[in-house]
Design a protein around this motif. Structure first.
Motif, mmCIF file in Angstrom:
data_model
loop_
_atom_site.group_PDB
_atom_site.id
_atom_site.type_symbol
_atom_site.label_atom_id
_atom_site.label_comp_id
_atom_site.label_asym_id
_atom_site.label_seq_id
_atom_site.Cartn_x
_atom_site.Cartn_y
_atom_site.Cartn_z
ATOM 1 N N VAL A 156 -15.521 -43.797 32.632
ATOM 2 C CA VAL A 156 -14.217 -43.706 33.277
ATOM 3 C C VAL A 156 -13.850 -42.229 33.328
ATOM 4 O O VAL A 156 -13.848 -41.555 32.302
ATOM 5 C CB VAL A 156 -13.139 -44.483 32.489
ATOM 6 C CG1 VAL A 156 -11.777 -44.324 33.142
ATOM 7 C CG2 VAL A 156 -13.514 -45.958 32.363
ATOM 8 N N PHE A 157 -13.575 -41.725 34.523
ATOM 9 C CA PHE A 157 -13.207 -40.321 34.707
ATOM 10 C C PHE A 157 -11.752 -40.225 35.138
ATOM 11 O O PHE A 157 -11.332 -40.889 36.080
ATOM 12 C CB PHE A 157 -14.084 -39.660 35.770
ATOM 13 C CG PHE A 157 -15.520 -39.524 35.369
ATOM 14 C CD1 PHE A 157 -15.922 -38.502 34.525
ATOM 15 C CD2 PHE A 157 -16.467 -40.426 35.810
ATOM 16 C CE1 PHE A 157 -17.248 -38.375 34.140
ATOM 17 C CE2 PHE A 157 -17.799 -40.307 35.445
ATOM 18 C CZ PHE A 157 -18.183 -39.277 34.599
ATOM 19 N N VAL A 158 -11.001 -39.371 34.455
ATOM 20 C CA VAL A 158 -9.605 -39.107 34.789
ATOM 21 C C VAL A 158 -9.561 -37.752 35.480
ATOM 22 O O VAL A 158 -10.023 -36.754 34.915
ATOM 23 C CB VAL A 158 -8.728 -39.102 33.522
ATOM 24 C CG1 VAL A 158 -7.319 -38.670 33.841
ATOM 25 C CG2 VAL A 158 -8.742 -40.464 32.862
ATOM 26 N N CYS A 159 -9.023 -37.708 36.693
ATOM 27 C CA CYS A 159 -8.879 -36.452 37.420
ATOM 28 C C CYS A 159 -7.732 -35.677 36.779
ATOM 29 O O CYS A 159 -6.601 -36.153 36.724
ATOM 30 C CB CYS A 159 -8.604 -36.719 38.896
ATOM 31 S SG CYS A 159 -8.483 -35.217 39.876
ATOM 32 N N ALA A 160 -8.033 -34.481 36.288
ATOM 33 C CA ALA A 160 -7.050 -33.715 35.522
ATOM 34 C C ALA A 160 -5.975 -33.082 36.398
ATOM 35 O O ALA A 160 -4.879 -32.811 35.917
ATOM 36 C CB ALA A 160 -7.759 -32.633 34.710
#
Length: 119
Positions: A10-14
């Motif tokens: 799971v990648f969270v766009c910063a």
């Protein structure tokens, strides 16, 4: 109740994202800004500048899917960005905490076994 079969990553766009973007726009952000493949089966999480809106983009076996949430009160607290500022990889349980309004910095994690990395 929404039930997702969450992927391994799971990648969270910063950085804040324009919430008017949908499938193609978010896919472009994943490819160009996050340097990832939107069709790889990973889940990508985006939020707006105010932090009260959130979108998830993921590949659902035969097509892209977008899930959106708007808070009536409060904000989503995302983890701090790495040095490149692009994306932060989180676990599915951490995503559930973010969606539930819990700040990850205030959570105390217990020690767990981690397999040693091969050299």
């Amino acid at each position: 109740m929404l039930s997702l079969a969450l992927p391994g990553r799971v990648f969270v766009c910063a950085t804040p994202t324009d919430m008017r973007k949908s499938f193609d726009g978010l896919s472009a952000v994943v490819r160009e800004h996050l340097k990832q493949d939107p069709l790889a089966g990973d889940l990508f999480v985006f939020r707006n500048k105010r932090g009260d809106r959130l979108k998830l983009l993921y590949w659902d076996e035969d097509g892209l899917a977008v899930w959106a949430k708007r808070l009536e009160e409060g904000t989503f607290q995302f983890p701090a960005a790495d040095t490149d500022g692009a994306a932060v990889e989180v676990k599915a349980t951490e995503l559930a905490l973010i969606l539930g309004g819990i700040e990850l910095n205030s959570v105390e994690r217990r020690k767990r076994y981690q397999r040693p990395t091969p050299r």
